[in-house]
Design an enzyme around this catalytic site. Structure first.
Site, PDB file in Angstrom:
ATOM      1  N   THR A  12       0.820  -1.212   0.000  1.00  0.00           N
ATOM      2  CA  THR A  12       0.000   0.000   0.000  1.00  0.00           C
ATOM      3  C   THR A  12       0.851   1.258   0.000  1.00  0.00           C
ATOM      4  OG1 THR A  12      -1.789  -1.133   1.168  1.00  0.00           O
ATOM      5  CG2 THR A  12      -1.773   1.261   1.293  1.00  0.00           C
ATOM      6  N   SER A  53       1.197  -7.245  -1.227  1.00  0.00           N
ATOM      7  CA  SER A  53       1.769  -8.338  -0.443  1.00  0.00           C
ATOM      8  C   SER A  53       0.929  -9.610  -0.392  1.00  0.00           C
ATOM      9  CB  SER A  53       2.112  -7.873   0.967  1.00  0.00           C
ATOM     10  OG  SER A  53       0.970  -7.561   1.718  1.00  0.00           O
ATOM     11  N   THR A  86       1.194  -4.571   4.086  1.00  0.00           N
ATOM     12  CA  THR A  86       0.868  -4.935   5.465  1.00  0.00           C
ATOM     13  C   THR A  86       0.250  -6.321   5.595  1.00  0.00           C
ATOM     14  OG1 THR A  86      -1.293  -3.847   5.305  1.00  0.00           O
ATOM     15  CG2 THR A  86       0.548  -2.518   6.119  1.00  0.00           C
ATOM     16  N   ASP A  87      -0.316  -6.868   4.524  1.00  0.00           N
ATOM     17  CA  ASP A  87      -1.036  -8.135   4.648  1.00  0.00           C
ATOM     18  C   ASP A  87      -0.142  -9.287   5.068  1.00  0.00           C
ATOM     19  OD1 ASP A  87      -3.287  -6.774   3.937  1.00  0.00           O
ATOM     20  OD2 ASP A  87      -3.668  -7.874   2.083  1.00  0.00           O
TER      21      ASP A  87
END
Length: 332
Positions: A12, A53, A86-87
């Site tokens: 992101t 990600s 972030t995932d």
């Protein structure tokens, strides 16, 4: 001046509008341009890849692992920042921490809002990560978000969209960043670093299977038949399933599959309390309890153990060491 190398992977923090949603497409220099640099810090950028990600593969993560080690071969580098989606950040950060023996820090960061968002968190997170990478040492791999410094071990994404999205449900943050200053409150528990896997090492399949009401080991057995060399059983409570899962674990371990036992509960360690398919029986069947590591990081632990040796007993011993950095006895 402190020299920090920024390794970019997308996410992101590098995402821009694509017409119907956001996707990573910004180069590292574009990401850096969105943030102010801390005083007395110089940066260099390594654009490794640019992906969201959820699309990361084990091959991506091993490439990242090797790239960071290559950067740290330069004694003039003071620290590394990795920008990451972030995932799956919690997985990549923990994998790097398992192989990180250098006193210089590797600091992961990212954003919950896209790069172009005028009120986004990319600039603040990147500034804090750069300052942390230039200020600390001998803390291993870290994750910096929303002014908090987290150890790689145990830190997971706990909110889908909030800026302060990362926490260790079982432990306090390592420190904080604020007013241009880094404050360290504790030193993370860490295991002895593993060597880098050989370049020619195969990338083993490692699957995750969750227990729930009415669950049976169909998917667990299917993972074994699909060629999984490791399986993470995401159990309920303190690490409990059913007698049918105990039998499935026995069969899998008998075929040389490395089985890790974690829980879907957010906080607390896997603890052998119950029989009747509970953690007592699953551990006796050969599953390795992974303490307070949750599913994604348990999978990284299994992956690292599988790549560390070709011997089943050595792999199991490595997984036990990863699961318990304190060195306390782990149930056999």
């Amino acid at each position: 001046m402190r020299r920090v190398v920024v390794v970019t992977t997308g996410g992101t923090i590098a995402s821009r509008w694509q017409g119907k949603g956001y996707a990573a497409d910004a180069a590292g220099q574009d990401v850096l341009a969105a943030a102010d640099l801390p005083e007395d810090v110089t940066t260099e950028v390594v654009d490794l890849f640019t992906v969201n990600s959820p699309r990361l593969t084990t091959a991506h993560q091993i490439t990242l692992l090797r790239a960071v080690h290559e950067v740290l071969e330069d004694p003039g580098v003071d620290g590394v920042v990795v920008t990451h989606g972030t995932d799956t950040l919690e997985e990549s950060a923990f994998l790097l921490d398992l192989h990180h023996a250098d006193r210089r820090p590797v600091v992961f960061t990212g954003a919950q809002r896209p790069l172009e968002d005028a009120e986004g968190d990319a600039a603040g997170n990147l500034y804090d990560a750069l300052l942390t990478a230039a200020s600390v040492e001998d803390l291993g791999t870290l994750a910096v978000f929303a002014g908090r410094i987290h150890a790689a071990r145990g830190t997971i994404k706990t909110h889908t969209t909030a800026p302060d999205a990362f926490h260790d449900p079982s432990c306090d943050a390592v420190g904080k960043v604020g007013w241009g200053r880094v404050t360290v409150r504790r030193r993370p528990e860490r295991t002895e670093a593993l060597p880098l896997p050989p370049v020619e090492a195969p990338l083993p399949r490692v699957d995750m299977v969750m227990h729930h009401a009415d669950a049976d080991p169909l998917l667990f057995d299917a993972a074994v038949e699909a060629g999984a060399r490791g399986i993470v059983l995401v159990a309920t409570g303190a690490g409990n399933a059913t007698p049918a899962f105990t039998e499935a674990v026995t069969r899998a371990v008998g075929r040389g599959v490395l089985v890790a036992l974690t829980t879907r509960v957010p906080a607390g360690p896997v603890t052998p309390i119950y029989t009747g398919g509970g953690a007592v029986d699953l551990i006796e069947a050969g599953a390795v309890p992974t303490g307070s590591l949750r599913a994604g990081q348990s999978r990284m632990a299994v992956l690292a153990a599988l790549m560390s040796s070709t011997d089943t007993a050595e792999r199991t011993a490595t997984l036990r060491r990863i699961a318990d950095p304190s060195g306390a006895p782990v149930p056999a």
